[in-house]
Design an enzyme around this catalytic site. Structure first.
Site, PDB file in Angstrom:
ATOM      1  N   ILE A   1      35.037  33.750  43.179  1.00 37.63           N
ATOM      2  CA  ILE A   1      35.113  33.042  41.897  1.00 37.63           C
ATOM      3  C   ILE A   1      34.942  31.544  42.089  1.00 37.63           C
ATOM      4  CG2 ILE A   1      37.635  32.789  41.909  1.00 37.63           C
ATOM      5  CD1 ILE A   1      35.434  33.499  38.829  1.00 37.63           C
TER       6      ILE A   1
ATOM      7  N   ARG B   1      39.489  31.336  54.650  1.00 36.70           N
ATOM      8  CA  ARG B   1      39.551  32.018  55.946  1.00 36.70           C
ATOM      9  C   ARG B   1      38.267  32.771  56.233  1.00 36.70           C
ATOM     10  NH1 ARG B   1      45.691  34.398  55.183  1.00 36.70           N
ATOM     11  NH2 ARG B   1      46.744  32.377  55.209  1.00 36.70           N
TER      12      ARG B   1
ATOM     13  N   LYS C   1      43.596  31.742  36.732  1.00 34.02           N
ATOM     14  CA  LYS C   1      44.490  32.679  36.044  1.00 34.02           C
ATOM     15  C   LYS C   1      44.776  33.864  36.954  1.00 34.02           C
ATOM     16  CE  LYS C   1      41.757  36.288  35.413  1.00 34.02           C
ATOM     17  NZ  LYS C   1      42.092  37.686  35.750  1.00 34.02           N
TER      18      LYS C   1
ATOM     19  N   ASP D   1      44.920  42.320  35.629  1.00 32.46           N
ATOM     20  CA  ASP D   1      44.078  41.238  36.150  1.00 32.46           C
ATOM     21  C   ASP D   1      42.962  40.921  35.152  1.00 32.46           C
ATOM     22  OD1 ASP D   1      43.078  39.612  38.737  1.00 32.46           O
ATOM     23  OD2 ASP D   1      41.359  40.662  37.867  1.00 32.46           O
TER      24      ASP D   1
END
Length: 312
Positions: free
Chosen positions: A12, A35, A90, A168
């Site tokens: 994202i 990472r 969010k 989600d």
């Protein structure tokens, strides 16, 4: 120029945050934390937020925190204490207590805190809000069906205790509903279906009400639909034509007639708003979508759903 770092440089951040902040023209992307490796972004890359903050001391004004929800509270506290303004993807945190604590922390430190709820900034949402302002609502229907295999392939964290499961994407719908509804939304009942061996629901059905509504408000969320994907909110005012948002708030019809969307879209609007908040030294902390999900968990009846396996 606002000197910004991105903490949690995943899909994202790469696909939405970075293009929007660079297109705005008022930001410098100085560093990222990931990472997974940086590639050729041309900015400094770190494998931890604290390493970035130490190495970039005095070189950053703000951060966008786009990690999974679980660590956001700790990361944001560290960044606020370091004197940085914070934009949160969010949901801003997994709990109401954490976001309220961050709001207080930002106030104490004189920092800007921005809970973004990206779907509220979809191109047609504010048009729908203006059309519904001051109206009585006869009914509202929310249908939010998307495939977790497409948007979170193999990401086991979405099924864990802090992962939100179907909420989600479902919280995006609730963020729009709370934005356009001319009255507070109340969760009256919820049914959460949870696959065996998982902690979070794969489907949810909510019954809601509002002081501004005279009829039913219902929401259906499905994270592994057998039918086509859908991101639709349909509102019938007591007096006036049906108002329908589709494609997650990108498109609007009024009485069945398509209307041209006037907004620039989600992430361009978010970064324009963050720049405005920073200029005015004002925070924007919206907890309503998170409160609605928390209430659904508090009230929700649990049912077993078939085991979920990732599609190969």
């Amino acid at each position: 120029m606002i000197r910004l770092g991105i903490i949690g440089y995943g899909k994202i951040a790469r696909d939405a945050h970075r293009p929007a902040l660079l297109a705005h023209g008022g930001y410098q992307l100085k560093a990222v934390v990931t990472r997974a490796g940086c590639g050729d972004e041309g900015v400094r890359c770190f494998d931890g937020a604290e390493r970035m903050l130490e190495a970039m001391r005095g070189e950053l004004d703000s951060v966008a925190i786009t990690t999974p929800p679980g660590p956001r509270y700790a990361v944001a506290r560290t960044c606020l204490a370091a004197g940085l303004d914070c934009l949160l993807e969010k949901p801003p945190t997994p709990t109401l207590g954490e976001i309220e604590a961050l709001r207080d922390e930002a106030d104490r430190n004189g920092r800007v805190l921005f809970t973004t709820w990206h779907s509220q900034y979809a191109a047609a949402v504010d048009q729908a809000r203006a059309l519904l302002a001051g109206k009585r609502i006869a009914s509202m229907r929310i249908r939010w069906r998307e495939d977790v295999n497409t948007y979170h392939p193999g990401q086991e964290w979405v099924w864990e205790a802090e992962g939100f499961g179907v909420f989600d994407p479902g919280i995006n719908a609730l963020s729009i509903a709370s934005r356009i509804m001319p009255g507070k939304l109340i969760v009256d009942d919820a049914l959460l279906r949870i696959p065996g061996g998982r902690q979070q629901p794969i489907t949810a059905r909510l019954a809601l009400s509002s002081p501004a509504a005279e009829g039913p408000i219902e929401a259906v969320f499905d994270w592994c639909p057998v039918e086509d994907e859908e991101w639709t909110i349909t509102v019938q005012p007591v007096d006036g034509p049906e108002i329908r948002l589709t494609r997650g708030g990108a498109d609007l019809t009024v009485g069945g007639e398509p209307q041209p969307a006037t907004g620039p879209g989600e992430y361009p609007t978010i970064y324009a708003e963050f720049a405005r908040l920073i200029e005015n030294r004002t925070s924007h902390v919206d907890i309503e979508p998170l409160r609605l999900v928390a209430d659904a968990y508090m009230l929700g009846r649990r049912e077993a759903a078939p085991a979920f396996e990732w599609r190969r």
